[in-house]
Design an enzyme around this catalytic site. Structure first.
Site, PDB file in Angstrom:
ATOM      1  N   HIS A 108     -35.896  23.123 -14.990  1.00 41.24           N
ATOM      2  CA  HIS A 108     -34.629  22.491 -15.376  1.00 41.24           C
ATOM      3  C   HIS A 108     -34.244  21.339 -14.459  1.00 41.24           C
ATOM      4  O   HIS A 108     -33.089  20.929 -14.428  1.00 41.24           O
ATOM      5  CB  HIS A 108     -33.507  23.535 -15.426  1.00 41.24           C
ATOM      6  CG  HIS A 108     -33.683  24.553 -16.525  1.00 41.24           C
ATOM      7  ND1 HIS A 108     -32.944  25.696 -16.646  1.00 41.24           N
ATOM      8  CD2 HIS A 108     -34.552  24.571 -17.582  1.00 41.24           C
ATOM      9  CE1 HIS A 108     -33.324  26.380 -17.719  1.00 41.24           C
ATOM     10  NE2 HIS A 108     -34.318  25.726 -18.291  1.00 41.24           N
TER      11      HIS A 108
ATOM     12  N   SER B 242     -31.328  36.033 -16.820  1.00 46.75           N
ATOM     13  CA  SER B 242     -30.845  36.871 -17.922  1.00 46.75           C
ATOM     14  C   SER B 242     -31.811  36.838 -19.098  1.00 46.75           C
ATOM     15  O   SER B 242     -31.702  37.644 -20.014  1.00 46.75           O
ATOM     16  CB  SER B 242     -29.468  36.392 -18.365  1.00 46.75           C
ATOM     17  OG  SER B 242     -29.533  35.035 -18.722  1.00 46.75           O
TER      18      SER B 242
ATOM     19  N   ASP C 116     -31.140  23.970  -7.702  1.00 50.61           N
ATOM     20  CA  ASP C 116     -30.546  23.817  -6.370  1.00 50.61           C
ATOM     21  C   ASP C 116     -31.537  23.459  -5.267  1.00 50.61           C
ATOM     22  O   ASP C 116     -31.143  23.151  -4.144  1.00 50.61           O
ATOM     23  CB  ASP C 116     -29.760  25.083  -5.995  1.00 50.61           C
ATOM     24  CG  ASP C 116     -30.603  26.365  -6.106  1.00 50.61           C
ATOM     25  OD1 ASP C 116     -31.805  26.328  -5.795  1.00 50.61           O
ATOM     26  OD2 ASP C 116     -30.037  27.406  -6.510  1.00 50.61           O
TER      27      ASP C 116
END
Ligand code: APR
Length: 244
Positions: free
Chosen positions: A120, A189, A105
């Site tokens: 990413h 996570s 983002d």
């Protein structure tokens, strides 16, 4: 007032190199929906793992484009949260600082972080699906914009399932994990490799490892700290406790 162990605060003040890995949780308080949470309305019928792949793009580039256009509008509505700003502050205090993110983002940069390693990619950038030339400037007109150098279809500059991480970014991340004194894992996570192994690598290299996540119980053990909470609350409190 959040309390932190004094040996953690000392480790932060003494650190020559602090490395931080962030994941979707670091952007949660900015309202950026995770991959799966973005699957609402018209998109609910699609599995993200079947949209975020080179095969999906080959099969139906228009569908993948529309999905990314939708996700990009969600990202553009979001602003950095206090956790992002606390990391900007941390960068000022650490002699060496490496911020590694799995988020696409761009909110760390928007907050003002300088040394950001994007594992990413970034949903605000595009590159050619055929020749990988990065696209610069506004998007050309047309349903699926094409590459200025080869005419191939443009795609978002993000890492899709089944693709390798950008080699240089991963090298820098790995080296940071191997050489830092303190390693933070924030809002991730730890399920998606190879980013998930970075905290383990740091621990093996005897760094102090700090996990900040809604999913953990608060626990201290020598050189390993787990802090249960929101990154937008824990990080500012920790930065002001260490350097405030
Ligand atoms: N503060 C801290 N942690 C939070 C917060 C918050 N405000 N909100 C959620 N979390 C935690 C959740 O408990 C969860 O452990 O953030 C973690 C987010 O996990 P994931 O959604 O699996 O995100 P991430 O680890 O970044 O996923 C890795 O997988 O979906 C793909 O490519 C995508 O980059 C992504 C990768």
């Amino acid at each position: 007032m959040m309390k932190f162990p004094s040996d953690l605060l000392e480790a932060l003040r003494a650190a020559q190199h602090i490395a931080v890995l962030t994941g979707a949780g670091a952007s949660a308080e900015s309202g950026v929906p995770t991959f799966r949470d973005a699957q609402t309305g018209l998109w609910a019928q699609f599995d993200p793992e079947e949209l975020a792949t080179p095969e999906a793009f080959r099969r139906n580039p228009k569908l993948v484009w529309e999905w990314y256009a939708w996700r990009r509008t969600l990202v553009e509505r979001a602003q950095p949260n206090p956790g992002h700003f606390a990391l900007v502050e941390m960068e000022r205090h650490a002699p060496q600082f490496t911020l590694i993110t799995q988020n696409v983002d761009g909110l760390h940069q928007l907050a003002g972080s300088r040394n950001v390693i994007e594992l990413h990619g970034n949903i605000r950038r595009y590159k050619c699906f055929a020749c990988e030339t990065p696209h610069s400037g506004p998007l050309p007109e047309g349903e699926i914009p094409t590459c200025a150098s080869c005419g191939g279809l443009l795609r978002p500059d993000v890492v899709w399932f089944g693709e390798c991480l950008p080699a240089q970014a991963y090298r820098v991340a790995l080296e940071a994990a191997q050489t830092c004194d303190v390693f933070f894992s924030v809002g991730t996570s730890g399920l998606v490799e190879p980013a998930a192994s970075l905290p383990r690598i740091a621990r093996r290299a005897l760094a102090t490892v700090v996990t900040i996540n809604l999913d953990v119980k608060t626990e201290w053990s020598p050189n390993a700290y787990a802090i249960h909470g929101k990154s937008g609350e824990v990080l500012p409190a920790l930065v002001s406790a260490a350097w405030g």
